[in-house]
Design a protein around this motif. Structure first.
Motif, mmCIF file in Angstrom:
data_model
loop_
_atom_site.group_PDB
_atom_site.id
_atom_site.type_symbol
_atom_site.label_atom_id
_atom_site.label_comp_id
_atom_site.label_asym_id
_atom_site.label_seq_id
_atom_site.Cartn_x
_atom_site.Cartn_y
_atom_site.Cartn_z
ATOM 1 N N ILE A 33 0.873 -1.181 0.000
ATOM 2 C CA ILE A 33 0.000 0.000 0.000
ATOM 3 C C ILE A 33 0.905 1.224 0.000
ATOM 4 O O ILE A 33 1.864 1.289 0.773
ATOM 5 N N GLN A 53 -1.440 -0.656 -4.087
ATOM 6 C CA GLN A 53 -2.731 -0.012 -3.810
ATOM 7 C C GLN A 53 -2.409 1.401 -3.334
ATOM 8 O O GLN A 53 -1.642 1.561 -2.384
ATOM 9 N N ILE A 55 -3.222 5.278 -1.984
ATOM 10 C CA ILE A 55 -4.109 6.195 -1.275
ATOM 11 C C ILE A 55 -3.499 7.575 -1.464
ATOM 12 O O ILE A 55 -2.292 7.742 -1.256
ATOM 13 N N ARG A 56 -4.319 8.532 -1.859
ATOM 14 C CA ARG A 56 -3.763 9.865 -2.119
ATOM 15 C C ARG A 56 -4.272 10.906 -1.136
ATOM 16 O O ARG A 56 -5.475 11.063 -0.965
ATOM 17 N N HIS A 57 -3.352 11.628 -0.511
ATOM 18 C CA HIS A 57 -3.737 12.829 0.225
ATOM 19 C C HIS A 57 -3.859 13.950 -0.801
ATOM 20 O O HIS A 57 -2.952 14.140 -1.613
ATOM 21 N N ALA A 58 -4.966 14.690 -0.749
ATOM 22 C CA ALA A 58 -5.176 15.762 -1.730
ATOM 23 C C ALA A 58 -4.132 16.861 -1.592
ATOM 24 O O ALA A 58 -3.780 17.528 -2.561
ATOM 25 N N ILE A 59 -3.642 17.063 -0.366
ATOM 26 C CA ILE A 59 -2.571 18.042 -0.139
ATOM 27 C C ILE A 59 -1.513 17.391 0.751
ATOM 28 O O ILE A 59 -1.788 16.382 1.390
ATOM 29 N N LEU A 61 0.418 16.629 3.879
ATOM 30 C CA LEU A 61 0.190 16.772 5.320
ATOM 31 C C LEU A 61 1.448 16.483 6.130
ATOM 32 O O LEU A 61 1.505 16.781 7.310
ATOM 33 N N HIS A 65 1.455 12.076 9.178
ATOM 34 C CA HIS A 65 0.045 11.873 8.836
ATOM 35 C C HIS A 65 -0.103 10.771 7.794
ATOM 36 O O HIS A 65 -1.051 9.983 7.843
ATOM 37 N N ALA A 66 0.843 10.736 6.847
ATOM 38 C CA ALA A 66 0.783 9.700 5.812
ATOM 39 C C ALA A 66 0.940 8.318 6.455
ATOM 40 O O ALA A 66 0.261 7.362 6.071
ATOM 41 N N LEU A 68 0.047 7.491 9.502
ATOM 42 C CA LEU A 68 -1.218 7.168 10.183
ATOM 43 C C LEU A 68 -2.272 6.690 9.181
ATOM 44 O O LEU A 68 -3.011 5.730 9.448
ATOM 45 N N THR A 69 -2.338 7.356 8.023
ATOM 46 C CA THR A 69 -3.292 6.924 6.993
ATOM 47 C C THR A 69 -2.955 5.510 6.533
ATOM 48 O O THR A 69 -3.844 4.671 6.342
ATOM 49 N N LYS A 72 -4.215 3.026 9.005
ATOM 50 C CA LYS A 72 -5.679 2.857 8.937
ATOM 51 C C LYS A 72 -6.045 1.936 7.778
ATOM 52 O O LYS A 72 -6.900 1.067 7.913
ATOM 53 N N ALA A 73 -5.394 2.167 6.621
ATOM 54 C CA ALA A 73 -5.679 1.338 5.443
ATOM 55 C C ALA A 73 -5.234 -0.102 5.694
ATOM 56 O O ALA A 73 -5.964 -1.050 5.381
ATOM 57 N N GLU A 76 -7.455 -2.415 7.557
ATOM 58 C CA GLU A 76 -8.646 -2.911 6.840
ATOM 59 C C GLU A 76 -8.287 -4.048 5.876
ATOM 60 O O GLU A 76 -9.156 -4.588 5.218
#
Lengths: 236, 115
Positions: A33, A53, A55-59, A61, A65-66, A68-69, A72-73, A76
């Motif tokens: 990921i 796979q 996941i994109r942060h729009a801005i 951070l 933070h990346a 932590l995201t 989370k992914a 799952e």
């Protein structure tokens, strides 16, 4: 039963290295990921085309933070162990089995890569050699862990242990200086940590996005804020 | 009350600012808290412009020699309070923005996985 390993990467404008990193991970047979933290150089497109796979942060951070995201992914996904790696090519995916073996041998919740115990630490930059042992000493004193390198971004987490402290991740005050805060909170939650020696590869090009002085001050600020935080003091 | 050019100017200027703030409240382009802070500030300035003798009294009470020192001191305190308030609000907004960006990223990720 074979252990299912999932590798998480966080990247900011790593289009030049990302293909080799993902190819190596996929070649070694791991799922991957990638959290693209607001890159503008097409990092996400390259990664997706190579089977990661994305996941994109729009801005942008920040790496904390990346991470932590990515946790989370990963929580799952169908896996047993989550490996966190840098996307700049400095971490070698062929060393992942060391983390898995160490975790299985010791039953630890987290296995951290140690650059200090690695064979090429003698060539490390001056600032890393000077400050890393001191920051690690402070974190060890506060957590009771016995690490030699608390700031390494090459780490393995047992998924069930990470799931237990998922709520803790949401309460993090300074994700940008996550290493310090994460260990403080994880120690409070009773998670155990072991280490494996790792060798860093040379960065092919580019540099770290972290300023050393700013990073050092940030880590100390994170420690003070966490110790003063109510959610940390009540964590058990 | 002694009317000078400077007191007249400040009185008219603060009255204009109060009217402007009310017009923004009417257009709902300013929040309640901000409106309250700025209205209090301009009402205070207008009041001291109309009754400058009160400023002399306040300066004496604060045991300062010159009115200007008192005015500067109050201005510095007010500015510090405003900056502190703004920086706290910015911190809060940044945290909210971080949450929104992370949630959006995760929602897109889940949708892509399903689709």
């Amino acid at each position: 039963m074979a252990v299912r390993v999932l590798v998480t990467l966080t990247a900011l404008n790593e289009a030049t290295h990302i293909a080799s990193v993902i190819n190596a991970i996929r070649r070694d047979g791991y799922q991957c990921i990638l959290v693209d933290d607001g890159s503008s150089d097409g990092t996400h497109k390259i990664s997706a085309s190579l089977g990661a796979q994305v996941i994109r942060h729009a801005i942008n951070l920040g790496q904390g933070h990346a991470v932590l995201t990515s946790f989370k992914a990963a929580l799952e996904e169908d896996c047993d162990i989550i490996i966190e790696m840098d996307a700049d090519g400095q971490h070698d995916s062929s060393q992942i089995p060391l983390f898995v073996e160490r975790m299985q041998e010791t039953g630890a919740d987290i296995v951290v890569g140690s650059r200090i115990l690695g064979s090429n630490y003698a060539n490390a930059p001056f600032f890393r050699k000077t400050f890393l042992p001191h920051f690690t000493w402070i974190i060890n004193r506060l957590t009771g862990y016995r690490m030699t390198d608390a700031m390494c971004g090459f780490r393995a987490f047992r998924k069930e242990s990470l799931a237990k402290v998922e709520g803790v991740l949401d309460k993090m005050l300074e994700p940008q200086y996550g290493a310090a805060e994460m260990f403080l909170r994880f120690a409070r939650a009773g998670l155990t940590v072991e280490e494996v020696p790792i060798d860093l590869k040379e960065r092919a090009s580019g540099g770290s996005h972290k300023g050393l002085v700013r990073y050092g001050v940030g880590v100390l600020r994170a420690i003070v804020r966490v110790l003063a935080d109510k959610s940390y003091r009540h964590l058990r | 009350m002694k009317l000078t050019i400077i007191t007249a100017f400040f009185s008219v200027f603060s009255a204009s600012m109060i009217i402007y703030i009310f017009s923004r409240i009417k257009r709902e382009t300013i929040g309640f808290r901000s409106a309250l802070v700025w209205l209090s500030l301009w009402l205070g300035i207008g009041f001291f412009s109309i009754f400058p003798g009160l400023l002399d009294w306040a300066t004496r009470v604060a045991q300062m020699e010159l009115r200007i020192f008192f005015v500067l001191l109050v201005a510095v305190f007010i500015l510090f309070a405003i900056v502190f308030n703004l920086s706290s609000r910015l911190d809060r907004m940044q945290r909210n923005l971080e949450r929104v960006v992370q949630e959006l990223a995760m929602t897109n990720y889940r949708q892509n996985r399903r689709g």
